[in-house]
Design an enzyme around this catalytic site. Structure first.
Site, PDB file in Angstrom:
ATOM      1  N   ASP B 162       0.870  -1.177   0.000  1.00  0.00           N
ATOM      2  CA  ASP B 162       0.000   0.000   0.000  1.00  0.00           C
ATOM      3  C   ASP B 162       0.909   1.229   0.000  1.00  0.00           C
ATOM      4  O   ASP B 162       1.414   1.623   1.031  1.00  0.00           O
ATOM      5  CB  ASP B 162      -0.895  -0.040   1.235  1.00  0.00           C
ATOM      6  N   GLU B 192      -0.419  10.609   1.057  1.00  0.00           N
ATOM      7  CA  GLU B 192      -1.777  10.061   1.015  1.00  0.00           C
ATOM      8  C   GLU B 192      -2.180   9.550   2.386  1.00  0.00           C
ATOM      9  O   GLU B 192      -3.307   9.732   2.834  1.00  0.00           O
ATOM     10  CB  GLU B 192      -1.850   8.932  -0.026  1.00  0.00           C
TER      11      GLU B 192
END
Lengths: 349, 328, 341
Positions: B162, B192
């Site tokens: 991720d 993010e």
């Protein structure tokens, strides 16, 4: 009666957040006759405009949101039963034994079921049934269900508008088709009034998932004054008396999200024109389209006007038609009282 | 793909410190793009010019980590999280700082392991005093999991999948995409994990007509998992919603059409918790039609995230086909 | 078939008028005599006096609902359940009140104003009220009286594949079956009885059991179909679409075994799907009818319905047709062979 027709038609239509096109086309149909131009922006906000006398006339934006809370299918179980999760703040307790429409390849009627109560332990029966234990039953064979429905499809509550006594209506999605109806009512009132300003009537998308449509539409319009139109908790909602009352007129919010001069003018207009109104002291500047409107670009003089509504986010949201009509009258009178000088004064503190 | 992914997952890149990842990606994509720039926040914007509408794809370079907040006189480090880290994931783990210093986790005496909180935990870097520790780390330094990629059948297991998995997919797409009528901006975003910050500013300057996030998504295919129909190995997912975006129906449907017509397996992503870069992209200026393609991933935000190779290959195929055929 | 009209008619226990009138009008030309008693039970006789053996078939007309128990000062209505009702199904539903069917809604506190803990708690009757839109108690009193009965407002709708949605399939499904049976002619004495007040303790059936003395009684019911997720197979009672369900035991009756065996044989011979009701909970009119006088052989045959006692139930019309077929074939066999023994 056009406002009532509009409300019936739009609340019975489907418009879960992100999937507002049905409501959008109804809104367009009703507002086109009283607008100079109507368009849809990239996220789906419908923007109607009544132009002012000059190119650089001040701009006032009205926003009511078209979207409603809804469900989305997450899994198809053996036997063709559908599991789901929510879009927006649905109260899980209102879902049991509720009829829904599943918007798959075709639109199916379904019933939300759970484990039968007589098989539940007494302890279980005292608790509400959590969403992950509920399922939608469309009554069809599994094979057919799989053919017609897919994971990711939307479902909405099925509810016809119920005409109660004393001008009272109940149904789903009055939050905030009532606000969209106010936009329409205001535009209709404006036909007979003189106005120095350009008015944008926006039916916004995705309010229930975080006031997203208002954020982008306000950016595009760049208004001087922005008016969010939503519903607010009415009497009986928490069994205390201090809430707004149904039928006593639109509710004008006062608080950090409201520009003091706009508030003052709004209240003066209501008094001068003899329109019933109520006041909602609102200490938190969040939760409605007014929140993003206020902070769009370099800032907008904003206000929140609401329709009193009982049982918000259930499928029997209850309101009085006359509050919507009064709000339309109030906003139209307000708009026609605004000129360039007033708008200039909004930055002077 | 293996080479790219091995390299990317090994790199240090917590939110705010994405430079190693950025340099590596830049090297891999530069020969295949018309222009590659780095914006003020550190987003890497790879531009493949086309005459058509502007398409923005975003995969984030940053990973979660832990940040030093105190160094005590015995040389133990107290810390806070950067992004979605949970205390129990840290027990028994080894982390590494930017300068290569290793650390391991310990905790104070607890009556019940359920009481485990960051406040009760510390990092041990082997120092015996504050002075010794301060030679290696300073307050504000960030460490990430130290764990190399391994293969297990069709699966890859590593830290930082991720969203290095999304970065790898996007790199492959750029390398293999021969021509497209569209004006493509592949953005490798920063920050993010702390609130989709890089995507917000990059989308503002690009002003795309359509936005796609390429990220990982949660699955429900392990024992007694939450209700989630997504499974590893059944294809990349097409976004319906996550916590920050409702995919535009047209974007969702056009992805489905492309997947169907190319015979690429796909699933739908319906994520109640957790957002992606598609959130800020779709709220840019007057709004951008947005959606996403995600790679199913088990054990997200652990040092042992797991993805399927075929899902990643299929994600590349899907995006390539989409970029060449889509009309906004 | 009369199912739509029956389902949409309102007949909360003790106010069964709409269903009774509908059945009377529908059946008067098909039977010899139609009578009602002091409680409101509806008797439809066919060859009852002159023919043997005598068969009684019963289905109850009433449905669960609510009763207005208090009109609050601002015109909101408080209520209590009539029959067994899970209060959790009431929230956020439309209802109709009294003979004039005054529309109302059962509201709830908005989720925004609820504490997280509150959201997990079931709402009980005392927490709920009906809103009829009025502004005062006086206006409410002009429309509604204490003791008025309240029913769900649910439209009947075909969902496809013979599955229909509606309210009160317990026991309008049984009423629909019995109405169909009564339209045909038999060489035996038949009393079709539509009973009142089953949901509040089989009170109509109690007097019917003391009034008539048949050779055999068949009770037609709508019963829980529990072929849904969240329950283990062994917990299930009946399955929708798998034919009529025979009761093997419930809280009120141990049925007449020879008749059950005969029904199974007939189903097999005629290719009619049939199942057992695998739950032994609940009660029906059967107890009162079995033991009203000297003891009558009694069986219960049910149509499986999903989500009974809620505003929206599902039933498979094929199950209703198969129940009609099963009972008609059974009556044909009784014409030939008499009552099973």
């Amino acid at each position: 009666m056009e406002i009532k027709d509009f409300l019936e038609e739009t609340t019975q239509a489907t418009g879960a957040s992100g999937y507002e096109t049905q409501v959008a086309s109804i809104f367009r149909r009703y507002i086109e006759g009283v607008s100079d131009e109507v368009w849809t922006d990239p996220l789906g906000n419908v923007i109607a405009v009544r132009r002012g006398p000059r190119e650089n006339s001040p701009k006032i934006m009205l926003a009511g949101h078209m979207d409603e809370i809804g469900l989305v299918i997450t899994r198809i179980e053996d036997g063709g039963f559908l599991r789901f999760t929510k879009i927006g703040g649905i109260d899980e307790r209102t879902l049991l034994a509720q009829e829904v429409r599943v918007h798959g390849r075709s639109t199916l009627t379904g019933v939300i079921g759970a484990k039968p109560p007589h098989i539940q332990e007494p302890d279980e029966r005292r608790k509400s049934v959590p969403m992950d234990k509920l399922f939608i039953d469309v009554g069809l064979e599994e094979e057919k269900v799989r053919e017609l429905v897919s994971v990711g499809d939307i479902a909405t509550i099925k509810r016809k508008v119920i005409s109660l006594n004393c001008d009272t209506l109940a149904g789903k999605a009055m939050d905030d088709r009532a606000g969209v109806a106010v936009v329409l009512a205001t535009f209709r009132e404006l036909v007979r009034l003189k106005s120095q300003v350009t008015v944008y009537g926006v039916a916004t998308v995705q309010e229930e998932v975080g006031t997203r449509g208002a954020q982008t539409s306000t950016y595009g319009i760049d208004p001087d004054i922005g008016i969010g139109i939503d519903v607010t908790f009415a009497d009986r909602d928490d069994l205390v008396e201090e809430r707004a009352k149904l039928g006593k007129g639109p509710v004008i919010a006062i608080g950090p999200q409201v520009h003091p001069k706009v508030y003052q003018r709004m209240v003066e207009t209501a008094r001068k024109r003899g329109i019933d109104y109520q006041i909602d002291p609102s200490p938190h500047p969040f939760g409605t389209d007014t929140a993003p409107i206020q902070v769009a670009r370099s800032g907008v003089a904003s206000i929140l006007v609401s329709i009193p509504l009982r049982y918000m986010h259930t499928s029997v949201e209850t309101l009085k038609l006359r509050d919507i009509e009064a709000a339309g009258r109030l906003l139209a009178e307000f708009i026609s009282s605004i000129d360039a000088e007033f708008v200039e004064g909004l930055s002077c503190f | 793909m293996k080479e790219i992914l091995t390299k990317l997952t090994r790199l240090y890149g917590p939110s705010g410190h994405e430079e190693f990842v950025r340099d590596a990606i830049k090297e891999m994509v530069e020969p295949h793009c018309d222009e590659v720039i780095v914006d003020p926040l550190g987003n890497l914007i790879a531009h493949k010019k086309g005459s058509g509408p502007k398409l923005m794809l975003a995969a984030h370079m940053d990973e979660i980590g832990v940040m030093v907040t105190d160094i005590d006189k015995e040389g133990f480090l107290r810390f806070t999280k950067v992004g979605g880290v949970s205390p129990h994931q840290l027990l028994g783990q080894r982390v590494v700082f930017k300068n290569g210093t290793f650390g391991v986790f310990g905790h104070e005496k607890l009556d019940d392991i359920k009481d485990l909180k960051f406040e009760k935990m510390f990092i041990d870097i082997g120092a015996t005093s504050r002075e010794e520790a301060e030679e290696k780390v300073s307050l504000g330094d960030v460490a990430v999991f130290d764990r190399d990629l391994v293969e297990a059948g069709d699966r890859w297991i590593a830290k930082g999948l991720d969203d290095r998995a999304g970065c790898a997919v996007l790199i492959k797409v750029l390398q293999e995409l021969s021509s497209s009528p569209n004006d493509i901006y592949a953005v490798f975003t920063v920050q993010e994990e702390v609130g989709t910050r890089g995507a917000k500013t990059s989308a503002y300057s690009i002003e795309p007509d359509l936005g796609l996030a390429v990220d990982v998504t949660l699955v429900g295919d392990t024992p007694k998992a939450p209700t989630n129909a997504v499974a590893l190995g059944k294809g990349p997912t097409i976004k319906v919603k996550d916590a920050l975006v409702l995919a535009h129906p047209q974007v969702k449907e056009s992805l489905v059409e492309v997947a169907k017509s190319h015979g690429i397996p796909y699933q739908f992503e319906i994520l109640d918790n957790g957002g992606t870069d598609a959130g800020p992209i779709h709220l840019t200026k007057s709004g951008v039609k947005s959606g996403g393609v995600s790679i199913p991933c088990r054990y997200v935000h652990s040092p042992t995230e797991m993805v399927s190779k075929t899902d990643m290959d299929n994600a590349v195929k899907l995006l390539k086909a989409y970029l060449t055929s889509v009309q906004v | 078939m009369l199912l739509k009209e029956l389902s949409e008619a309102v007949a909360v226990s003790s106010r069964e008028d709409e269903v009774r009138t509908l059945l009377k009008e529908h059946l008067s030309s098909s039977v010899d005599e139609v009578k009602t008693d002091r409680l409101g039970n509806l008797f439809c006789y066919k060859g009852w006096k002159e023919s043997q053996p005598k068969i009684l078939i019963a289905a109850h007309m009433d449905e669960v609902g609510l009763m207005v128990t208090k009109i609050e000062k601002d015109g909101f209505l408080r209520f209590q359940p009539v029959g067994s009702l899970d209060p959790r199904v009431l929230v956020s539903k439309p209802v109709v009140i009294g003979k004039e069917k005054v529309p109302g809604v059962i509201g709830a506190k908005p989720i925004h104003l609820q504490e997280p803990d509150e959201r997990k708690k079931a709402l009980d009757f005392k927490d709920l009220f009906i809103d009829i839109g009025v502004d005062s108690k006086a206006e409410a009193e002009g429309l509604v009286s204490l003791g008025d009965l309240v029913a769900f407002s649910t439209e009947y709708e075909e969902l496809g594949d013979g599955i229909v949605k509606g309210k009160a399939f317990d026991d309008r499904a049984g009423c629909a079956v019995l109405a169909e049976i009564l339209k045909r002619d038999y060489r035996l004495g038949l009393a079709g009885v539509f009973t009142v007040q089953e949901e509040v303790g089989a009170r109509g059936a109690e007097v019917v059991g003391k009034t008539l003395e048949p050779d055999l009684t068949i009770v037609l019911e709508g019963t829980t179909a529990a072929d849904v997720p969240e329950i283990e197979e062994h917990e299930g009672s009946t399955k929708m679409g798998y034919g009529p369900a025979l009761t093997i035991m419930d809280g009120s009756v141990l049925p007449h075994r020879p008749t059950l065996d005969k029904l199974l044989k007939i189903a097999e011979a005629n290719d009619i799907p049939i199942q057992f009701r695998r739950s032994t909970k609940g009660f029906t009119d059967a107890g009162s009818l079995q033991r009203g006088r000297g003891g009558i052989p009694t069986v219960v045959v049910s149509v499986p319905c999903r989500y009974i006692h809620s505003p929206a139930c599902l039933v498979d019309t094929k199950d209703i047709e198969n129940t009609v077929a099963l009972i008609v074939e059974f009556l044909r066999s009784v014409e030939q062979e008499g009552v099973p023994s």
